[in-house]
Design a protein around this motif. Structure first.
Motif, PDB file in Angstrom:
ATOM      1  N   LEU A   1       0.814  -1.215   0.000  1.00  0.00           N
ATOM      2  CA  LEU A   1       0.000   0.000   0.000  1.00  0.00           C
ATOM      3  C   LEU A   1       0.849   1.268   0.000  1.00  0.00           C
ATOM      4  CD1 LEU A   1      -2.820  -0.992   2.526  1.00  0.00           C
ATOM      5  CD2 LEU A   1      -3.057  -0.646   0.060  1.00  0.00           C
ATOM      6  N   LEU A   2       2.068   1.176   0.511  1.00  0.00           N
ATOM      7  CA  LEU A   2       2.921   2.359   0.602  1.00  0.00           C
ATOM      8  C   LEU A   2       3.491   2.804  -0.739  1.00  0.00           C
ATOM      9  CD1 LEU A   2       4.811   1.708   3.951  1.00  0.00           C
ATOM     10  CD2 LEU A   2       3.099   3.469   3.476  1.00  0.00           C
ATOM     11  N   GLN A   3       3.056   2.163  -1.811  1.00  0.00           N
ATOM     12  CA  GLN A   3       3.433   2.642  -3.139  1.00  0.00           C
ATOM     13  C   GLN A   3       2.209   3.092  -3.937  1.00  0.00           C
ATOM     14  OE1 GLN A   3       5.171  -0.412  -5.574  1.00  0.00           O
ATOM     15  NE2 GLN A   3       3.521  -1.877  -5.197  1.00  0.00           N
ATOM     16  N   GLU A   4       1.032   2.998  -3.313  1.00  0.00           N
ATOM     17  CA  GLU A   4      -0.199   3.397  -3.988  1.00  0.00           C
ATOM     18  C   GLU A   4      -0.364   4.918  -3.913  1.00  0.00           C
ATOM     19  OE1 GLU A   4      -2.085   1.467  -5.699  1.00  0.00           O
ATOM     20  OE2 GLU A   4      -1.146  -0.442  -5.141  1.00  0.00           O
ATOM     21  N   ALA A   5      -0.613   5.542  -5.061  1.00  0.00           N
ATOM     22  CA  ALA A   5      -0.738   7.000  -5.112  1.00  0.00           C
ATOM     23  C   ALA A   5      -1.885   7.502  -4.246  1.00  0.00           C
ATOM     24  CB  ALA A   5      -0.930   7.449  -6.559  1.00  0.00           C
ATOM     25  N   VAL A   6      -2.980   6.744  -4.194  1.00  0.00           N
ATOM     26  CA  VAL A   6      -4.133   7.186  -3.415  1.00  0.00           C
ATOM     27  C   VAL A   6      -3.806   7.241  -1.926  1.00  0.00           C
ATOM     28  CG1 VAL A   6      -5.075   4.853  -3.147  1.00  0.00           C
ATOM     29  CG2 VAL A   6      -6.614   6.834  -3.064  1.00  0.00           C
ATOM     30  N   VAL A   7      -2.909   6.388  -1.471  1.00  0.00           N
ATOM     31  CA  VAL A   7      -2.497   6.394  -0.062  1.00  0.00           C
ATOM     32  C   VAL A   7      -1.488   7.506   0.196  1.00  0.00           C
ATOM     33  CG1 VAL A   7      -1.353   5.071   1.765  1.00  0.00           C
ATOM     34  CG2 VAL A   7      -2.951   3.940   0.209  1.00  0.00           C
ATOM     35  N   LEU A   8      -0.516   7.634  -0.683  1.00  0.00           N
ATOM     36  CA  LEU A   8       0.552   8.608  -0.481  1.00  0.00           C
ATOM     37  C   LEU A   8       0.067  10.045  -0.600  1.00  0.00           C
ATOM     38  CD1 LEU A   8       3.395   6.839  -2.505  1.00  0.00           C
ATOM     39  CD2 LEU A   8       3.044   6.834  -0.031  1.00  0.00           C
ATOM     40  N   SER A   9      -1.015  10.266  -1.338  1.00  0.00           N
ATOM     41  CA  SER A   9      -1.493  11.635  -1.552  1.00  0.00           C
ATOM     42  C   SER A   9      -2.541  12.067  -0.536  1.00  0.00           C
ATOM     43  CB  SER A   9      -2.078  11.766  -2.964  1.00  0.00           C
ATOM     44  OG  SER A   9      -3.175  10.882  -3.138  1.00  0.00           O
TER      45      SER A   9
ATOM     46  N   ALA B   1       9.146   9.853  -0.460  1.00  0.00           N
ATOM     47  CA  ALA B   1       9.332  11.212   0.051  1.00  0.00           C
ATOM     48  C   ALA B   1       9.922  12.145  -0.997  1.00  0.00           C
ATOM     49  CB  ALA B   1      10.228  11.184   1.287  1.00  0.00           C
ATOM     50  N   LEU B   2      10.633  11.601  -1.968  1.00  0.00           N
ATOM     51  CA  LEU B   2      11.261  12.439  -2.990  1.00  0.00           C
ATOM     52  C   LEU B   2      10.242  13.235  -3.791  1.00  0.00           C
ATOM     53  CD1 LEU B   2      13.978   9.977  -4.349  1.00  0.00           C
ATOM     54  CD2 LEU B   2      14.374  12.036  -2.986  1.00  0.00           C
ATOM     55  N   SER B   3       9.084  12.651  -4.039  1.00  0.00           N
ATOM     56  CA  SER B   3       8.075  13.315  -4.867  1.00  0.00           C
ATOM     57  C   SER B   3       6.808  13.673  -4.098  1.00  0.00           C
ATOM     58  CB  SER B   3       7.703  12.414  -6.057  1.00  0.00           C
ATOM     59  OG  SER B   3       7.238  11.149  -5.609  1.00  0.00           O
ATOM     60  N   ALA B   4       6.798  13.430  -2.806  1.00  0.00           N
ATOM     61  CA  ALA B   4       5.609  13.703  -1.995  1.00  0.00           C
ATOM     62  C   ALA B   4       5.542  15.174  -1.614  1.00  0.00           C
ATOM     63  CB  ALA B   4       5.630  12.844  -0.735  1.00  0.00           C
ATOM     64  N   PRO B   5       4.349  15.685  -1.267  1.00  0.00           N
ATOM     65  CA  PRO B   5       4.265  17.034  -0.688  1.00  0.00           C
ATOM     66  C   PRO B   5       5.159  17.122   0.537  1.00  0.00           C
ATOM     67  CG  PRO B   5       2.078  16.179  -1.203  1.00  0.00           C
ATOM     68  CD  PRO B   5       3.024  15.035  -1.390  1.00  0.00           C
ATOM     69  N   HIS B   6       5.677  18.313   0.811  1.00  0.00           N
ATOM     70  CA  HIS B   6       6.675  18.413   1.878  1.00  0.00           C
ATOM     71  C   HIS B   6       6.136  17.978   3.238  1.00  0.00           C
ATOM     72  CE1 HIS B   6       4.903  22.595   1.772  1.00  0.00           C
ATOM     73  NE2 HIS B   6       4.768  22.317   3.049  1.00  0.00           N
ATOM     74  N   SER B   7       4.849  18.203   3.498  1.00  0.00           N
ATOM     75  CA  SER B   7       4.292  17.781   4.784  1.00  0.00           C
ATOM     76  C   SER B   7       4.277  16.259   4.898  1.00  0.00           C
ATOM     77  CB  SER B   7       2.875  18.337   4.949  1.00  0.00           C
ATOM     78  OG  SER B   7       2.043  17.942   3.866  1.00  0.00           O
ATOM     79  N   HIS B   8       3.974  15.572   3.797  1.00  0.00           N
ATOM     80  CA  HIS B   8       3.983  14.112   3.792  1.00  0.00           C
ATOM     81  C   HIS B   8       5.412  13.588   3.891  1.00  0.00           C
ATOM     82  CE1 HIS B   8      -0.240  13.712   1.763  1.00  0.00           C
ATOM     83  NE2 HIS B   8      -0.188  14.674   2.660  1.00  0.00           N
ATOM     84  N   ALA B   9       6.334  14.255   3.201  1.00  0.00           N
ATOM     85  CA  ALA B   9       7.735  13.833   3.248  1.00  0.00           C
ATOM     86  C   ALA B   9       8.277  13.914   4.674  1.00  0.00           C
ATOM     87  CB  ALA B   9       8.570  14.693   2.309  1.00  0.00           C
ATOM     88  N   ALA B  10       7.892  14.953   5.409  1.00  0.00           N
ATOM     89  CA  ALA B  10       8.351  15.097   6.792  1.00  0.00           C
ATOM     90  C   ALA B  10       7.854  13.938   7.651  1.00  0.00           C
ATOM     91  CB  ALA B  10       7.872  16.430   7.364  1.00  0.00           C
TER      92      ALA B  10
ATOM     93  N   GLN C   1      18.604   8.247  -1.388  1.00  0.00           N
ATOM     94  CA  GLN C   1      17.572   9.288  -1.413  1.00  0.00           C
ATOM     95  C   GLN C   1      17.850  10.402  -0.403  1.00  0.00           C
ATOM     96  OE1 GLN C   1      17.121   6.038  -0.892  1.00  0.00           O
ATOM     97  NE2 GLN C   1      15.445   5.192  -2.110  1.00  0.00           N
ATOM     98  N   LEU C   2      18.541  10.057   0.680  1.00  0.00           N
ATOM     99  CA  LEU C   2      18.805  11.062   1.710  1.00  0.00           C
ATOM    100  C   LEU C   2      19.669  12.204   1.180  1.00  0.00           C
ATOM    101  CD1 LEU C   2      19.390   8.911   4.925  1.00  0.00           C
ATOM    102  CD2 LEU C   2      17.490  10.466   4.447  1.00  0.00           C
ATOM    103  N   ALA C   3      20.564  11.901   0.259  1.00  0.00           N
ATOM    104  CA  ALA C   3      21.411  12.959  -0.307  1.00  0.00           C
ATOM    105  C   ALA C   3      20.561  13.997  -1.026  1.00  0.00           C
ATOM    106  CB  ALA C   3      22.438  12.349  -1.256  1.00  0.00           C
ATOM    107  N   ALA C   4      19.546  13.538  -1.752  1.00  0.00           N
ATOM    108  CA  ALA C   4      18.660  14.465  -2.452  1.00  0.00           C
ATOM    109  C   ALA C   4      17.739  15.194  -1.479  1.00  0.00           C
ATOM    110  CB  ALA C   4      17.837  13.710  -3.495  1.00  0.00           C
TER     111      ALA C   4
END
Length: 214
Positions: free
Chosen positions: A13-21, A59-68, A118-121
């Motif tokens: 589920l952690l790769q599903e766009a509907v969950v991540l967004s 987290a690389l492409s998520a909204p910043h609040s979700h990435a945090a 990914q942490l470097a980016a």
């Protein structure tokens, strides 16, 4: 109770766009990971490493609040399973390609040879909170309590851009020096080009022209 099926479903589920967004769905998924961290006896290092890499990639492409919120979840996984610290300090021969093996089988031992590139980016992220969290993860530093004690949904709400505000507020630019004032005699008004030439004097910057009668 064997929770393998539940854990693998959560991983999927952690790769599903509907969950991540969706903040609420993602918050629920990360809460489940938090519950998993409390059952350390059931933790398999390769599976936890796969979870971590999947969250970092998202987290690389998520909204910043979700990435945090995702980065805080990775910090909890690292604390619950210290063996996956190898992702932060890869051995010689480690590569990013090993992480792709976890897509098919999150329990594969090969994922332990991957590196969390990914942490470097994320350390260069435009949002200061995301950059701070990524930096602390890369350096294996403890997160401040305002992050580590907050629930995923609370983090996403606190740094949400839904209201149009940027949190934290960006700092104001430095004040510019006052423009130079030029005082010219009114007799020069007869020659507009001469006035313009005088007004543009002084370091080549425009300045205010103030006229005083002679």
């Amino acid at each position: 109770v064997d929770t393998k099926d539940v854990q693998l479903r959560l991983y999927s589920l952690l790769q599903e766009a509907v969950v991540l967004s969706d903040a609420r769905l993602l918050g629920t998924a990360l809460d489940c990971l938090e519950h998993l961290c409390k059952q350390r006896a059931a933790l398999l290092a390769p599976r936890v490493a796969s979870y971590s890499l999947r969250l970092l990639s998202a987290a690389l492409s998520a909204p910043h609040s979700h990435a945090a919120a995702m980065l805080c979840a990775v910090a909890r996984l690292l604390a619950a399973c210290p063996r996956i610290e190898s992702l932060l300090h890869p051995a010689e021969g480690a590569s990013t390609s090993a992480a792709s093996l976890a897509l098919a089988d999150p329990d594969t031992a090969a994922v332990m040879q991957a590196t969390a590139w990914q942490l470097a980016a994320l350390q260069q992220h435009y949002h200061p909170v995301v950059a701070e969290l990524a930096t602390k993860l890369a350096r294996q530093e403890q997160l401040p309590l305002r992050y580590s004690k907050a629930t995923p949904l609370r983090l996403m709400t606190a740094y949400s851009e839904a209201s149009g505000n940027f949190n934290p507020k960006p700092s104001l630019p430095a004040t510019t020096q006052p423009r130079k004032r030029c005082v010219v005699p009114t007799s020069w008004l007869e020659d507009v080009r001469e006035v313009a030439k005088v007004a543009k004097g002084g370091a080549g910057r425009p300045c205010l022209v103030q006229f005083h009668p002679l």
